[in-house]
Write a protein that holds these residues in place. Sequence first.
Motif, PDB file in Angstrom:
ATOM      1  N   LYS A 499      45.220  42.802  22.896  1.00  0.00           N
ATOM      2  CA  LYS A 499      46.490  43.512  22.822  1.00  0.00           C
ATOM      3  C   LYS A 499      46.741  44.380  24.062  1.00  0.00           C
ATOM      4  CE  LYS A 499      47.504  41.977  18.725  1.00  0.00           C
ATOM      5  NZ  LYS A 499      48.649  41.063  18.527  1.00  0.00           N
ATOM      6  N   ALA A 500      46.026  44.116  25.146  1.00  0.00           N
ATOM      7  CA  ALA A 500      46.146  44.961  26.332  1.00  0.00           C
ATOM      8  C   ALA A 500      47.561  44.947  26.899  1.00  0.00           C
ATOM      9  CB  ALA A 500      45.140  44.522  27.393  1.00  0.00           C
ATOM     10  N   GLU A 501      48.206  43.792  26.908  1.00  0.00           N
ATOM     11  CA  GLU A 501      49.548  43.709  27.485  1.00  0.00           C
ATOM     12  C   GLU A 501      50.610  44.285  26.567  1.00  0.00           C
ATOM     13  OE1 GLU A 501      50.621  39.883  28.908  1.00  0.00           O
ATOM     14  OE2 GLU A 501      48.899  39.707  30.270  1.00  0.00           O
ATOM     15  N   GLN A 508      45.745  52.632  28.129  1.00  0.00           N
ATOM     16  CA  GLN A 508      45.606  53.696  29.121  1.00  0.00           C
ATOM     17  C   GLN A 508      44.899  54.906  28.526  1.00  0.00           C
ATOM     18  OE1 GLN A 508      49.318  55.211  30.627  1.00  0.00           O
ATOM     19  NE2 GLN A 508      48.367  56.148  32.421  1.00  0.00           N
ATOM     20  N   ARG A 509      45.236  55.259  27.295  1.00  0.00           N
ATOM     21  CA  ARG A 509      44.605  56.413  26.655  1.00  0.00           C
ATOM     22  C   ARG A 509      43.113  56.199  26.479  1.00  0.00           C
ATOM     23  NH1 ARG A 509      43.707  57.206  21.245  1.00  0.00           N
ATOM     24  NH2 ARG A 509      45.362  55.788  20.584  1.00  0.00           N
ATOM     25  N   ASP A 513      40.078  58.328  28.275  1.00  0.00           N
ATOM     26  CA  ASP A 513      39.107  59.072  27.489  1.00  0.00           C
ATOM     27  C   ASP A 513      37.680  58.612  27.777  1.00  0.00           C
ATOM     28  OD1 ASP A 513      41.309  60.305  26.456  1.00  0.00           O
ATOM     29  OD2 ASP A 513      41.125  59.480  24.428  1.00  0.00           O
ATOM     30  N   ALA A 514      37.502  57.301  27.945  1.00  0.00           N
ATOM     31  CA  ALA A 514      36.167  56.783  28.253  1.00  0.00           C
ATOM     32  C   ALA A 514      35.690  57.276  29.614  1.00  0.00           C
ATOM     33  CB  ALA A 514      36.178  55.256  28.211  1.00  0.00           C
ATOM     34  N   GLU A 515      36.574  57.265  30.590  1.00  0.00           N
ATOM     35  CA  GLU A 515      36.213  57.723  31.928  1.00  0.00           C
ATOM     36  C   GLU A 515      35.896  59.217  31.920  1.00  0.00           C
ATOM     37  OE1 GLU A 515      39.585  56.564  34.180  1.00  0.00           O
ATOM     38  OE2 GLU A 515      39.075  54.417  34.147  1.00  0.00           O
ATOM     39  N   ALA A 516      36.663  59.986  31.159  1.00  0.00           N
ATOM     40  CA  ALA A 516      36.390  61.415  31.068  1.00  0.00           C
ATOM     41  C   ALA A 516      35.058  61.681  30.389  1.00  0.00           C
ATOM     42  CB  ALA A 516      37.529  62.101  30.308  1.00  0.00           C
TER      43      ALA A 516
END
Length: 543
Positions: A499-501, A508-509, A513-516
């Motif tokens: 469901k990315a597209e 994006q959220r 959050d994962a990167e943070a």
Amino acid sequence: MERRSNGMGLAMRIQAQFPELARRGRDTCRRALHAIAALALTVPLSHVQAAPDAGRGSRPNIILLIADDLGWGDLGSYGHPVFRTPNLDRMAAEGQRWTNFYVSSPVCSPSRGAMLTGRVEIRSGLYGALNSVQVEGDPYGFPDRETTVASLLHDAATPPPCSANGTWRRPARYPTRHGFDSWWGMPMSNDAYFAGFPGGVSIKELRQRFARGESPKTLYPLYYRQAVAAFRDPKNSYWNSPLIASEQVVVNGKIDYRDQVVERPVDQPSYNKRLTDHVVDFIGRKRDKPFLAWVGYEKPHLPHMPAPEFVGSSKGGPVGDAIAELDHSVGRVLEAVRRSPDGKNTLVVFVSDNGPWILYEELVGSAGMLRDGKASTYEGGSRVPALFWWPGTVRPGVVDGIGATYDFLPTFVALARARLPDAVIDGSDLSKTLRDQSPSPRQVLPYFYRGRLQAWREGDWKVNFYDVSGRNPEGGLQPRLAKPTLYNLGRDPGEKFDKAESEPAILQRLQHDAEAFERSFLKAAPEFDRVTLEQGPAGRGGE
């Protein structure tokens, strides 16, 4: 950390999910941990400094039963159409069956280490980029400065009698050095001690060739061909696994240890029964203090060598026979608890250390509707069966909330009214959910493998950053996906429909959050790679 404008912002989620991380900020406790795999350990809960939210009632006995490579779909209560697991199904009916329960990593060593420490692998160093698990012959052990759940619940100054049984996946530093009074089991799983067969090459020789710089692309096909042949027609002599007995003793007022090799190689067909005999005997002993029993079965990990009475007992073939014997063993433990004087004050937990080893196809079990298996952070590798049984206290039912094996430590500590260690803990206390079926405190979940954050879940949504399959373990270090995939696990647990597209805002959220989360603490060095890197060419050969 950045706060988001909506009510589900990262700061709120992380503060609720990882309170120690939110309170302390960056993790300055970069302590080196080592992997602990299948084991069965017992220790009395005598270290009882009260925690603020210790819960109701008296401190319970706690028994943790850990299966090895059991898939999410391998039990009757999880929908398997062939395997018969009446004892585990009864346990599920009388207790709680969790449908969204996870391991910290889809392989044994980091998975079991997180169970003991309540910490994810990149915080503790309990992982390897070259060696996904600790290898036989590694001289490093679990550091003395690290704290296990046993250490938290045990007063080492006056240790009462207790028992331990199971596989310790650590070639050095036995569990008696880390809060447990005694241990009976194997240091590593059987495949770590493959001695070869006529015309074959031992695992020791393969590792020596790897250490000399020979490419894994050459060695792995040789290993795999041998493993398939051995697993299809297993003989006890193919695996030179030692059976160790270890106990903690006091000599001249100081703690010492007695270790001995009971037999080598282990008699595989009788091993599971003997392990269960030790556990049942321990449960039946008279005592005036509650205990912790950490029980690690070797089943249904390959090779399958069940007791004679279980050979051919299942329509599911050798793996079905192994699971039938595992179920019988769990039934014996539960019956021993029912007969014991304090049986009504005993929590029994059953879980697997990771998904099925699908690399070996029909020789292993199933993750059911879930995608992939062991060595993959798709759901089939990381989501596992989990049962909680405590008649009269654990409220029976099916729990669809998220839980993880590193939640065991804070949960057990709360029930025992002990204190958490002075270290960042990633687990959450699940005791309220167990007693009342209140919503699980866990709302987010990181998926790790080989020290990388490979996926991230929030509620029903999951983003995958890597496409790593357990059918291709040599692809475990492949590059990050150019376009991450996004799945709604509530509607699509098999991760079939990206469901990315169509949901770019959710994607994006979750990415943000994962990167943070990754940026919120310093990454510890990979402890499992130390022995390989010290050998020079082996490290380069594994890259």
